[in-house]
Design a protein around this motif. Sequence first.
Motif, PDB file in Angstrom:
ATOM      1  N   ARG A 456      26.413  23.303  47.898  1.00 50.16           N
ATOM      2  CA  ARG A 456      27.519  23.538  48.445  1.00 50.16           C
ATOM      3  C   ARG A 456      28.560  22.258  48.218  1.00 50.16           C
ATOM      4  O   ARG A 456      29.770  22.309  47.712  1.00 50.16           O
ATOM      5  CB  ARG A 456      27.301  23.748  49.952  1.00 50.16           C
ATOM      6  CG  ARG A 456      28.957  23.930  50.381  1.00 50.16           C
ATOM      7  CD  ARG A 456      28.845  24.587  52.037  1.00 50.16           C
ATOM      8  NE  ARG A 456      28.179  25.770  51.817  1.00 50.16           N
ATOM      9  CZ  ARG A 456      26.995  26.076  52.729  1.00 50.16           C
ATOM     10  NH1 ARG A 456      26.236  25.222  53.301  1.00 50.16           N
ATOM     11  NH2 ARG A 456      26.240  27.126  52.497  1.00 50.16           N
ATOM     12  N   GLN A 457      28.036  21.049  48.345  1.00 46.05           N
ATOM     13  CA  GLN A 457      28.889  19.853  48.264  1.00 46.05           C
ATOM     14  C   GLN A 457      29.234  19.844  46.766  1.00 46.05           C
ATOM     15  O   GLN A 457      30.345  19.158  46.364  1.00 46.05           O
ATOM     16  CB  GLN A 457      28.133  18.562  48.859  1.00 46.05           C
ATOM     17  CG  GLN A 457      28.344  18.720  50.246  1.00 46.05           C
ATOM     18  CD  GLN A 457      29.904  18.742  50.839  1.00 46.05           C
ATOM     19  OE1 GLN A 457      30.314  19.648  50.980  1.00 46.05           O
ATOM     20  NE2 GLN A 457      30.624  17.624  50.929  1.00 46.05           N
ATOM     21  N   MET A 458      28.197  19.933  45.877  1.00 48.04           N
ATOM     22  CA  MET A 458      28.439  19.846  44.561  1.00 48.04           C
ATOM     23  C   MET A 458      29.422  21.028  44.021  1.00 48.04           C
ATOM     24  O   MET A 458      30.273  20.652  43.066  1.00 48.04           O
ATOM     25  CB  MET A 458      27.047  19.995  43.604  1.00 48.04           C
ATOM     26  CG  MET A 458      27.221  19.594  42.067  1.00 48.04           C
ATOM     27  SD  MET A 458      25.580  19.720  41.315  1.00 48.04           S
ATOM     28  CE  MET A 458      25.180  18.077  41.776  1.00 48.04           C
ATOM     29  N   GLY A 459      29.069  22.099  44.401  1.00 59.24           N
ATOM     30  CA  GLY A 459      30.238  23.085  44.108  1.00 59.24           C
ATOM     31  C   GLY A 459      31.704  22.940  44.471  1.00 59.24           C
ATOM     32  O   GLY A 459      32.315  23.055  43.719  1.00 59.24           O
ATOM     33  N   MET A 460      31.837  22.432  45.707  1.00 58.73           N
ATOM     34  CA  MET A 460      33.072  22.168  46.417  1.00 58.73           C
ATOM     35  C   MET A 460      33.658  20.883  45.639  1.00 58.73           C
ATOM     36  O   MET A 460      34.828  20.924  45.422  1.00 58.73           O
ATOM     37  CB  MET A 460      33.178  22.017  47.882  1.00 58.73           C
ATOM     38  CG  MET A 460      32.606  23.070  48.587  1.00 58.73           C
ATOM     39  SD  MET A 460      32.802  22.845  50.456  1.00 58.73           S
ATOM     40  CE  MET A 460      34.765  22.855  50.483  1.00 58.73           C
ATOM     41  N   GLY A 461      32.673  19.820  45.371  1.00 62.32           N
ATOM     42  CA  GLY A 461      33.237  18.667  44.481  1.00 62.32           C
ATOM     43  C   GLY A 461      33.702  19.115  43.310  1.00 62.32           C
ATOM     44  O   GLY A 461      34.897  18.711  43.000  1.00 62.32           O
ATOM     45  N   PHE A 462      32.984  19.895  42.598  1.00 62.86           N
ATOM     46  CA  PHE A 462      33.417  20.526  41.261  1.00 62.86           C
ATOM     47  C   PHE A 462      34.745  21.313  41.273  1.00 62.86           C
ATOM     48  O   PHE A 462      35.548  20.994  40.198  1.00 62.86           O
ATOM     49  CB  PHE A 462      32.212  21.387  40.513  1.00 62.86           C
ATOM     50  CG  PHE A 462      32.405  21.636  39.174  1.00 62.86           C
ATOM     51  CD1 PHE A 462      32.330  20.726  37.974  1.00 62.86           C
ATOM     52  CD2 PHE A 462      33.248  22.858  38.900  1.00 62.86           C
ATOM     53  CE1 PHE A 462      32.818  21.204  36.749  1.00 62.86           C
ATOM     54  CE2 PHE A 462      33.401  23.373  37.339  1.00 62.86           C
ATOM     55  CZ  PHE A 462      32.929  22.388  36.443  1.00 62.86           C
ATOM     56  N   ALA A 463      34.829  22.103  42.310  1.00 62.69           N
ATOM     57  CA  ALA A 463      36.069  22.848  42.436  1.00 62.69           C
ATOM     58  C   ALA A 463      37.321  21.911  42.503  1.00 62.69           C
ATOM     59  O   ALA A 463      38.410  22.143  42.157  1.00 62.69           O
ATOM     60  CB  ALA A 463      35.931  23.941  43.664  1.00 62.69           C
ATOM     61  N   SER A 464      36.853  20.903  43.337  1.00 70.32           N
ATOM     62  CA  SER A 464      37.895  19.884  43.734  1.00 70.32           C
ATOM     63  C   SER A 464      38.218  19.110  42.506  1.00 70.32           C
ATOM     64  O   SER A 464      39.570  18.702  42.456  1.00 70.32           O
ATOM     65  CB  SER A 464      37.484  19.040  44.990  1.00 70.32           C
ATOM     66  OG  SER A 464      38.626  18.272  45.350  1.00 70.32           O
ATOM     67  N   VAL A 465      37.363  19.065  41.576  1.00 69.85           N
ATOM     68  CA  VAL A 465      37.714  18.281  40.376  1.00 69.85           C
ATOM     69  C   VAL A 465      38.787  19.011  39.625  1.00 69.85           C
ATOM     70  O   VAL A 465      39.877  18.496  39.034  1.00 69.85           O
ATOM     71  CB  VAL A 465      36.685  17.982  39.618  1.00 69.85           C
ATOM     72  CG1 VAL A 465      36.923  17.684  37.939  1.00 69.85           C
ATOM     73  CG2 VAL A 465      35.496  16.706  40.257  1.00 69.85           C
ATOM     74  N   ASN A 466      38.670  20.337  39.506  1.00 68.42           N
ATOM     75  CA  ASN A 466      39.651  20.990  38.889  1.00 68.42           C
ATOM     76  C   ASN A 466      41.172  21.347  39.520  1.00 68.42           C
ATOM     77  O   ASN A 466      42.033  21.148  38.986  1.00 68.42           O
ATOM     78  CB  ASN A 466      38.995  22.664  38.917  1.00 68.42           C
ATOM     79  CG  ASN A 466      38.082  22.742  37.886  1.00 68.42           C
ATOM     80  OD1 ASN A 466      38.079  22.751  36.843  1.00 68.42           O
ATOM     81  ND2 ASN A 466      36.885  22.593  38.407  1.00 68.42           N
ATOM     82  N   ALA A 467      41.033  21.145  40.821  1.00 70.09           N
ATOM     83  CA  ALA A 467      42.176  20.912  41.628  1.00 70.09           C
ATOM     84  C   ALA A 467      42.931  19.439  41.506  1.00 70.09           C
ATOM     85  O   ALA A 467      44.351  19.926  41.081  1.00 70.09           O
ATOM     86  CB  ALA A 467      41.913  21.010  43.291  1.00 70.09           C
ATOM     87  N   ARG A 468      42.436  18.606  41.209  1.00 72.13           N
ATOM     88  CA  ARG A 468      42.828  17.252  41.128  1.00 72.13           C
ATOM     89  C   ARG A 468      43.287  17.140  39.537  1.00 72.13           C
ATOM     90  O   ARG A 468      44.277  16.696  39.144  1.00 72.13           O
ATOM     91  CB  ARG A 468      41.977  16.331  41.282  1.00 72.13           C
ATOM     92  CG  ARG A 468      41.428  16.262  42.573  1.00 72.13           C
ATOM     93  CD  ARG A 468      42.211  16.383  43.682  1.00 72.13           C
ATOM     94  NE  ARG A 468      41.540  17.190  44.705  1.00 72.13           N
ATOM     95  CZ  ARG A 468      42.336  17.919  45.638  1.00 72.13           C
ATOM     96  NH1 ARG A 468      43.563  17.980  45.630  1.00 72.13           N
ATOM     97  NH2 ARG A 468      41.673  18.587  46.842  1.00 72.13           N
TER      98      ARG A 468
END
Length: 555
Positions: A456-468
């Motif tokens: 979950r945290q890796m997935g949300m972190g990866f999604a957040s990378v795309n947001a940034r």
Amino acid sequence: MAFTDLLDTLGGVGRFQLVSTALLLLPCSLLACHNFLQNFTAAVPPHHCQSPANHSVAAIYGSGAWLKATIPLDPLGLPEPCRRFTRPQWALLSPNASVHGAATEGCKDGWVYNRSVFPSTIVTEWDLVCEARTLRDLAQSVYMAGVLAGAAVFGSIADRLGRKAPLVWSYLQLAVSGAATAYFSSFGTYCFCRFLMGMTFSGIILNSLSLVMEWMPTRGRTVAGILLGFSFTSGQLILAGVAYLIRPWRWLQFAVSVPFLVFFLYSWWLPESSRWLLLHGKTQAALRNLRKVAAMNGRKEEGERLTKEVVSSYIQSEFATGRPSNSVLDLFRTPAIRKVTCCLMVVWFSNSLAYYGLAMDLQKFGLSVYLVQVLFGVIDIPAMLVATTTMIYVGRRATVASFLILAGLMVISNMFVPEDMQSLRTAQAALGKGCLASSFICVYLFTGELYPTEIRQMGMGFASVNARLGGLVAPLLTMLGEFSAVLPPVGFGAPSILAGLAVCFLAETRNMPLVETIEAMERRVKERLSRKDAEEKGEEVSLQQLGVSPLKETI
């Protein structure tokens, strides 16, 4: 039985859930202050070139006349901000006089700033105007680069070390780097500290949301996720008030950074996620936390009866084949996870691109920056109330898709509003920003529900990378407006509409328990497809029994 059934046994949405959620969301509200802080600390006040020193002439004619003779006017009749006459043009002192072809030069002696609204900003302190104006945008890009780096770092660390440790560290890092930003007098040091502050944004927002979700039973997750959005909105309103009261940029920076030291101190009380502890084989620590929760919720006896075997009975079916994730490739290895990841990449990037394109340069609307900040914050409240209702009664997928498509249409339609109708343009942009803010919060919750606990945290972190990445591209896309006024609104609006369509390919998670492992998620998807196939075959059999051809019925 699912882990959420165990939480219901220990009090459901009880006192612990309410207190811990409040303590986790309070820092998120002030985190919004840092996200939009440069709207005030990097505001550009009216300015013009410093006139050549000639005190005797200025004393004779007056400072106003001396300014008129030495500084040319722009098309709006205001002093030109970046040029001055090489020689005083005394003819301009005569009524209705004008000069043509007079030689001008750059501001060799510096600038004079109107400090009536902003006594000091990083722009006035380091003269980030004219040829150096790009350094102002560079400072914000450095902050967004820090957010990007934080999403990559903290997303992976949280799945390996837990949710609490990165969160506690992020509070301390933000308090120290924020105070350092207000102390040092070098622009380079300012940018470095802003980078460190940006990293903590991802560490705080991602781990706070995960802790809230993983301690919250299914029936409370939607409201908890939306409360995160309201905390972010309240932070924007708090920023407008604090910035209005504290005008010097250093004191404003210090005022919104020091509270994180308090958050750091009380964060030690927050328990680690028992879901994460059980997944990593730390059953004894998970039991201690569960008993602590039970006691606070008034279910101390139920907590005392818990044993390793009892806890295992709740999560054995989902954790039996679970393993901690060690690679970002786990987000693409299996079909169901790969589909989720690809769709969320588009959604997060497009949402962030349009959101920061609208919200990070409030001075472009030509109104009071404090008023626009309040307007952009207040508009989120009704939008999120609508989002809360639709997420509870309709579902996550329809809510996120609708807000993204509506926001994209509003951003694109804004380019047809005449430039002189600033109030209408501002109101329409605020509505679009409200839709984007609501979809942003909804997709945070949606993403956490789509990914299993082990990644979950890796997935949300990866999604957040795309947001940034979207946040980094937004200023560059805004610069394209110098070549064509059509490019920014189309560049912000079209991807938002595309993201809304991409959401339609994701599974609905309303009233569904959180999945713990990748294998459990793959099984859930296969079971859903099997049921769908069975239903379709059942309909065909029923039609055949009635003597109706399925093909004819379709036609």
